[in-house]
Design an enzyme around this catalytic site. Structure first.
Site, short mmCIF file in Angstrom:
data_model
loop_
_atom_site.label_atom_id
_atom_site.label_comp_id
_atom_site.label_asym_id
_atom_site.label_seq_id
_atom_site.Cartn_x
_atom_site.Cartn_y
_atom_site.Cartn_z
N HIS A 195 0.86 -1.21 0.00
CA HIS A 195 0.00 0.00 0.00
C HIS A 195 0.89 1.25 0.00
O HIS A 195 1.38 1.66 1.05
CB HIS A 195 -0.91 0.00 1.24
CG HIS A 195 -1.89 1.13 1.26
ND1 HIS A 195 -3.21 0.93 1.60
CD2 HIS A 195 -1.77 2.44 0.99
CE1 HIS A 195 -3.86 2.08 1.54
NE2 HIS A 195 -2.99 3.03 1.18
N HIS A 201 1.37 5.42 -1.71
CA HIS A 201 0.94 6.55 -2.55
C HIS A 201 2.20 7.16 -3.15
O HIS A 201 3.00 7.76 -2.43
CB HIS A 201 0.20 7.59 -1.71
CG HIS A 201 -1.06 7.08 -1.11
ND1 HIS A 201 -2.27 7.15 -1.74
CD2 HIS A 201 -1.29 6.43 0.07
CE1 HIS A 201 -3.21 6.57 -0.99
NE2 HIS A 201 -2.62 6.13 0.12
N LEU A 202 2.36 6.97 -4.45
CA LEU A 202 3.59 7.48 -5.10
C LEU A 202 3.37 8.84 -5.73
O LEU A 202 4.34 9.48 -6.15
CB LEU A 202 4.08 6.48 -6.15
CG LEU A 202 4.57 5.13 -5.60
CD1 LEU A 202 5.02 4.22 -6.73
CD2 LEU A 202 5.72 5.33 -4.60
N ASN A 226 -5.35 7.01 -6.20
CA ASN A 226 -6.12 8.22 -5.88
C ASN A 226 -5.39 9.49 -6.32
O ASN A 226 -5.20 10.41 -5.54
CB ASN A 226 -6.49 8.28 -4.39
CG ASN A 226 -5.29 8.36 -3.47
OD1 ASN A 226 -4.21 7.90 -3.80
ND2 ASN A 226 -5.49 8.95 -2.30
N LYS A 242 -9.21 -0.85 -6.12
CA LYS A 242 -9.30 -0.18 -4.81
C LYS A 242 -10.67 0.45 -4.64
O LYS A 242 -11.13 1.21 -5.50
CB LYS A 242 -8.21 0.89 -4.72
CG LYS A 242 -8.25 1.74 -3.45
CD LYS A 242 -7.80 0.97 -2.22
CE LYS A 242 -8.02 1.76 -0.95
NZ LYS A 242 -6.81 2.22 -0.31
N HIS A 299 -10.54 0.79 1.50
CA HIS A 299 -10.39 1.80 2.56
C HIS A 299 -11.63 1.64 3.43
O HIS A 299 -12.71 2.11 3.06
CB HIS A 299 -10.28 3.20 1.97
CG HIS A 299 -10.05 4.24 3.02
ND1 HIS A 299 -8.85 4.87 3.20
CD2 HIS A 299 -10.87 4.71 4.01
CE1 HIS A 299 -8.94 5.70 4.24
NE2 HIS A 299 -10.15 5.61 4.74
N HIS A 312 -4.78 -0.69 5.96
CA HIS A 312 -4.38 0.11 7.13
C HIS A 312 -5.29 -0.08 8.34
O HIS A 312 -5.98 0.84 8.79
CB HIS A 312 -4.24 1.60 6.80
CG HIS A 312 -5.28 2.16 5.85
ND1 HIS A 312 -6.62 2.07 6.08
CD2 HIS A 312 -5.15 2.78 4.65
CE1 HIS A 312 -7.26 2.64 5.09
NE2 HIS A 312 -6.39 3.07 4.20
N ASP A 349 1.19 2.60 3.64
CA ASP A 349 0.33 3.76 3.41
C ASP A 349 1.15 5.05 3.44
O ASP A 349 0.65 6.08 3.89
CB ASP A 349 -0.83 3.83 4.41
CG ASP A 349 -1.95 4.74 3.92
OD1 ASP A 349 -1.92 5.15 2.74
OD2 ASP A 349 -2.84 5.06 4.72
N HIS A 385 2.48 14.64 1.47
CA HIS A 385 1.82 15.90 1.10
C HIS A 385 2.84 17.01 1.28
O HIS A 385 3.61 16.99 2.25
CB HIS A 385 0.62 16.17 2.00
CG HIS A 385 -0.54 15.25 1.79
ND1 HIS A 385 -1.42 15.39 0.75
CD2 HIS A 385 -0.94 14.17 2.49
CE1 HIS A 385 -2.34 14.42 0.82
NE2 HIS A 385 -2.06 13.66 1.86
N ALA A 427 -4.52 14.70 5.10
CA ALA A 427 -4.29 13.44 5.83
C ALA A 427 -3.21 12.63 5.11
O ALA A 427 -3.29 12.44 3.90
CB ALA A 427 -5.59 12.64 5.89
O1 DOR Z 1 -4.03 9.44 5.35
C1 DOR Z 1 -4.30 9.08 4.23
N1 DOR Z 1 -3.74 9.65 3.17
N2 DOR Z 1 -5.21 8.13 4.07
C2 DOR Z 1 -5.67 7.79 2.85
O2 DOR Z 1 -6.48 6.92 2.76
C3 DOR Z 1 -5.24 8.54 1.66
C4 DOR Z 1 -3.91 9.11 1.87
C5 DOR Z 1 -3.51 10.11 0.82
O3 DOR Z 1 -3.68 9.83 -0.38
O4 DOR Z 1 -2.97 11.16 1.18
ZN ZN Z 2 -3.59 4.94 1.53
#
Ligand code: DOR
Ligand code: ZN
Length: 349
Positions: A14, A16-17, A42, A100, A137, A175, A248, A252, A264
């Site tokens: 899991h 996020h790239l 996403n 997903k 999720h 997660h 996960d 950001h 988040a």
């Molecule tokens: O904290 C999170 N950030 N939870 C998620 O499910 C998505 C992720 C994000 O893409 O930033």
């Molecule tokens: Zn995630």
């Protein structure tokens, strides 16, 4: 005392790239430590079709450091209007590994998510037939649901019926954040498995909120009580096949984390496998790190385990404070930045 441990190369089920300059900045941290990773879809707009996933995979491969030995495993973002044929073709052709499911509005970039599971039943039925895993999720973000109960409510109201209606569908609850979810996964294995992040093994709502508000620990699902954290550590270190590694890692830009409405996500890729090693060491269960990090995931996905190995050594090092993004987004603060980490990967930059 064990000071060195060699395990089959771990996979991250899991990540996020992101994309563009952010992808370039964060990908090396994952690619230097993990052999494969399940890449979350996403983006804005979401990676929703096989063609989208194929194009995104090409961008990831182009951004890889030259010396990396890393395979991105792509996912498609389930929407109310997802075409079952397209998903099945992508799976058949090896472009897609999984689908997903984000409940609409449950988290970052989930606005295009599923509004009602009833609407995607034909896609789920097709996935069940072809053996394609569904990644979830698991939070119900309805306005009446307390944020600390979102996972529990989803599990009881949505996940239990889904597993019942599609008994042949392979599912990953992503997660895990509560003792309730841990117990639920155990009770529904092997159909269901769960991933566990480093930060849910270490942090609680006390560490996030109890001594000043720490935006870099804010993620979805939010970290919970100490009793939940203890249950997660017990599950991860149990060796049970239904629990495996998914960081996960969710970077950001600093400006989005320090904004009045904080985004988040925890960018943990620079210290993820190292933090898991610390947690397993503290639990006296380093012998089970390989099952969690390198064996249980491939088994659930029906993929081969990695042949190459990595070696972790007990040798303190200082975690990087941030990653630099070559673009307007600027910098990304790293989880545990500046802390001394007790374990390191031998040879990882
Ligand atoms: O904290 C999170 N950030 N939870 C998620 O499910 C998505 C992720 C994000 O893409 O930033
Ligand atoms: Zn995630």
């Amino acid at each position: 005392m064990t000071d060195t441990i060699t395990i089959r190369a771990p996979d991250d089920w899991h990540v996020h790239l992101r994309d563009g300059a952010m992808l370039n900045a964060v990908l090396p941290f994952t690619a230097r430590r993990f052999a494969r990773a399940i890449v979350m879809p996403n983006l804005v707009p979401p990676v929703a079709t096989t063609a989208d996933a194929d194009a995104y995979r090409a961008r990831i491969l182009a951004a890889l450091p030259e010396d990396a030995d890393f395979t991105p495993l792509m996912t498609a973002y389930l929407r109310d209007d997802t075409d079952a044929d397209d998903i099945a073709n992508g799976f058949r052709d090896g472009v897609l590994t999984a689908v997903k499911l984000y409940p609409a509005h449950a988290t970052t970039n989930a606005a295009a998510g599923v509004t009602d599971i009833a609407r995607v039943r034909p896609v789920l039925a097709r996935m069940e037939t072809i053996g394609m895993p569904l990644l979830i999720h698991g939070e119900d973000a309805g306005p009446e649901v307390d944020i600390f109960e979102r996972e529990q409510v989803f599990v009881e109201r949505r996940l239990a019926p889904l597993l019942h209606d599609f008994p042949g569908l392979k599912v990953v609850l992503e997660h895990l954040s509560t003792a309730i979810a841990v117990d639920f996964v155990r009770a529904h294995a092997p159909q269901l498995a769960g991933t566990i992040t480093p930060h849910h093994l270490v942090e609680t709502r006390n560490s996030m909120l109890g001594h000043g508000l720490r935006p870099h620990l804010y993620c979805m699902p939010v970290v919970k009580r100490e009793s939940d954290r203890v249950a997660l550590v017990a599950a991860a270190t149990s060796g049970e096949a239904c629990f495996f590694l998914g960081t996960d890692t969710a970077p950001h830009a600093l400006g989005r984390k320090l904004a009045p409405v904080c985004a988040a996500g925890v960018f943990n890729a620079p210290v993820a496998i190292e933090t898991y090693a610390e947690v397993f060491d503290k639990a006296g269960r380093l012998d089970r790190l390989e099952a969690f990090a390198s064996l249980n995931g491939p088994r659930h996905y029906g993929l081969p385990v990695n042949e190459r190995t990595i070696t972790l050594v007990r040798a303190g090092w200082t975690a990087p404070r941030e990653a630099t993004v070559e673009g307007p987004e600027g910098r990304v603060a790293a989880y545990r930045g500046g802390e001394t980490i007790a374990w390191q990967v031998s040879g990882a930059a």
